[in-house]
Every structure is written in C-alpha cells, then in structure tokens.
Design a protein around this motif. Sequence first.
Motif, mmCIF file in Angstrom:
data_model
loop_
_atom_site.group_PDB
_atom_site.id
_atom_site.type_symbol
_atom_site.label_atom_id
_atom_site.label_comp_id
_atom_site.label_asym_id
_atom_site.label_seq_id
_atom_site.Cartn_x
_atom_site.Cartn_y
_atom_site.Cartn_z
ATOM 1 N N SER A 173 45.767 22.355 56.451
ATOM 2 C CA SER A 173 46.114 22.714 55.071
ATOM 3 C C SER A 173 45.936 21.504 54.153
ATOM 4 C CB SER A 173 47.557 23.209 55.002
ATOM 5 O OG SER A 173 48.446 22.142 55.273
ATOM 6 N N LYS A 174 45.899 21.771 52.849
ATOM 7 C CA LYS A 174 45.756 20.675 51.886
ATOM 8 C C LYS A 174 46.940 19.717 51.982
ATOM 9 C CE LYS A 174 44.982 19.620 47.009
ATOM 10 N NZ LYS A 174 45.898 18.470 47.073
ATOM 11 N N GLN A 175 48.137 20.264 52.187
ATOM 12 C CA GLN A 175 49.336 19.426 52.294
ATOM 13 C C GLN A 175 49.251 18.492 53.502
ATOM 14 O OE1 GLN A 175 49.339 22.703 51.809
ATOM 15 N NE2 GLN A 175 50.181 22.876 49.728
ATOM 16 N N ASP A 176 48.836 19.059 54.642
ATOM 17 C CA ASP A 176 48.714 18.234 55.847
ATOM 18 C C ASP A 176 47.551 17.251 55.723
ATOM 19 O OD1 ASP A 176 50.888 19.255 57.139
ATOM 20 O OD2 ASP A 176 49.773 20.742 58.293
ATOM 21 N N ILE A 200 47.296 26.811 64.096
ATOM 22 C CA ILE A 200 46.877 25.992 62.965
ATOM 23 C C ILE A 200 47.336 24.551 63.185
ATOM 24 C CG2 ILE A 200 46.937 27.937 61.358
ATOM 25 C CD1 ILE A 200 49.617 26.809 60.331
ATOM 26 N N GLN A 207 49.227 21.226 62.890
ATOM 27 C CA GLN A 207 50.603 20.902 62.512
ATOM 28 C C GLN A 207 50.749 19.391 62.421
ATOM 29 O OE1 GLN A 207 52.283 22.993 65.903
ATOM 30 N NE2 GLN A 207 53.231 24.490 64.531
ATOM 31 N N SER A 261 41.594 24.427 60.009
ATOM 32 C CA SER A 261 42.978 24.922 60.000
ATOM 33 C C SER A 261 43.940 23.942 59.336
ATOM 34 C CB SER A 261 43.443 25.208 61.435
ATOM 35 O OG SER A 261 43.636 24.002 62.151
ATOM 36 N N LYS A 312 36.132 17.428 54.555
ATOM 37 C CA LYS A 312 37.314 18.194 54.162
ATOM 38 C C LYS A 312 37.489 18.182 52.649
ATOM 39 C CE LYS A 312 40.958 20.615 55.150
ATOM 40 N NZ LYS A 312 40.839 21.954 55.750
#
Length: 256
Positions: free
Chosen positions: A219-222, A170, A172, A217, A241
């Motif tokens: 995430s919403k946070q990233d 995923i 990072q 892959s 996105k």
Amino acid sequence: MDNNNNDNQIENANQNENENEMKNLQKKFINQFYLQDLLFNESLRQESLSISLNQFNKKEMESILSYIYYGNISFENQENLLQLLEISIYFKLNLLKEIIQKKILNSINYSNFFQFLFQNRNLNSNEIEIKCFELINQNFSQIQNNENLFNLTKEEIIKFIQFKQEKKEIFQFDFFQFLNNWIKKRNQRLKGKKYEHKMNEKKRLFHSFFSLFDKDSISKQDFDKLKQFQIFLPKSIFIKKQKKLIQDKKNSRKEN
C-alpha cells in the motif's frame, strides 16, 4: 576397593545386558518378513549387508517392532513421536510414517509449535513445517517479539515468506519490521566482523527477503514507511513503485 570392583562389575553387567537386548532387537528386526523384502531384494542385495540400530532408543525400537508384528503402536510424548517418525522415515515404513505424522499434526498447537518446528529440522517434514507456519502466521501479532521467532534460520524465514505469498497475503509492514529486527539480531552474532561487512550483509539479506514479496500488494502507506530502509533495498523497487502510484493517481482522476 571391593566396593569399587562390585560397582564396576554391576555397571559392566548392565551394559552387556543392554547390548544383548539391542542385538536381539536387531535380529528380530532383520528377520521380520516385512523388512526382508526391503533389505534383501535384488537391487539391494550385496555380499555383506548390515543394519545399525545404535542411533535409536531401545524403547522406540520396541514400539516399531510392536507395530510391525501386531499392528499396535503407543505414543507417549512429543519426543517419542518425533523419534518414531525419524525411525519410520529411516526404514521407509511409509504407512507408519503417515500415522505418526497425522498424530503429530494433531498435537501441534499454540504452546508447542516452535518446539516442533525446531525439532523438525532433522526430519524435514514439509507437513509439520507448514502446520507450524500456519500457527506463526495466525498469531504473529502476539509473538512478533518472541525470542523463538528470532531463532528461525534464514532458510526458514524464506520458506515462511513464500508460505505467506502462496496464501496471497498483502504486504504487512509489521512483518517487514520484524525482518529488520531479525537481521539486526543476526548481525549482533557476527562477532569480530567490521561495520562495513555487517552493513553489506544486512543489505544482502534485505534484497533476498524483499525479492520474495509481491510488490503490487504494498500500500502507499506501507511504501512510505519502507523509505526508511531505502539504502538497503534495490533502487529500482522505489522507482517502479513510484511510477505505478503516479499512474494509479492519474487513472483515478480520469475515472472521476
């Protein structure tokens, strides 16, 4: 004066001795039946055929001959292994290449993988590169500020991202932050270049690297963290996105 002449004579004698030893090695190498098939078959036969060993060390060539004649070969250190691998590739000694490469792969560890990776640039061994990438990936959190990591070439960075994607990893953000720092350091080396040129280069590299990631892959946070780099990344990425996040949110509500 006499001492200088004596020193010159000794130096010339040593040089002649080394040259004679290399010539003898060369004769043995060419006359060996294993290489006669390689060098003198119909497809390679020419009016004049010569082979040069000058780019290789005498010691490693003796090891190669020992392997050819007796099936024995000794490994001393990292440099010796890589030199022997280079010779085996050069002369298409495929079985020996496999033996040495296996030995090298077993020798690569946390303390030396950067050295092997950099020295592999001349050999271009995919197996060695992958083994080094595995160790970088496994230890990334510990080495992300290591200067050696910033000495990776653009091509190596791209291959490493592709390696990570093949492993279905995923996204990072820490790794993306490293890419940002790598680009910064690279731009610092572009002395004499204008600010506009450096910004365009940064944007080009971000586009190149980011295109290799699996966007799904992220995430919403990233994704929120990535917004600080929005000016360097394709706008379409953020639009798509954002739409996906909205749609996922709607789907989640329906399920509830």
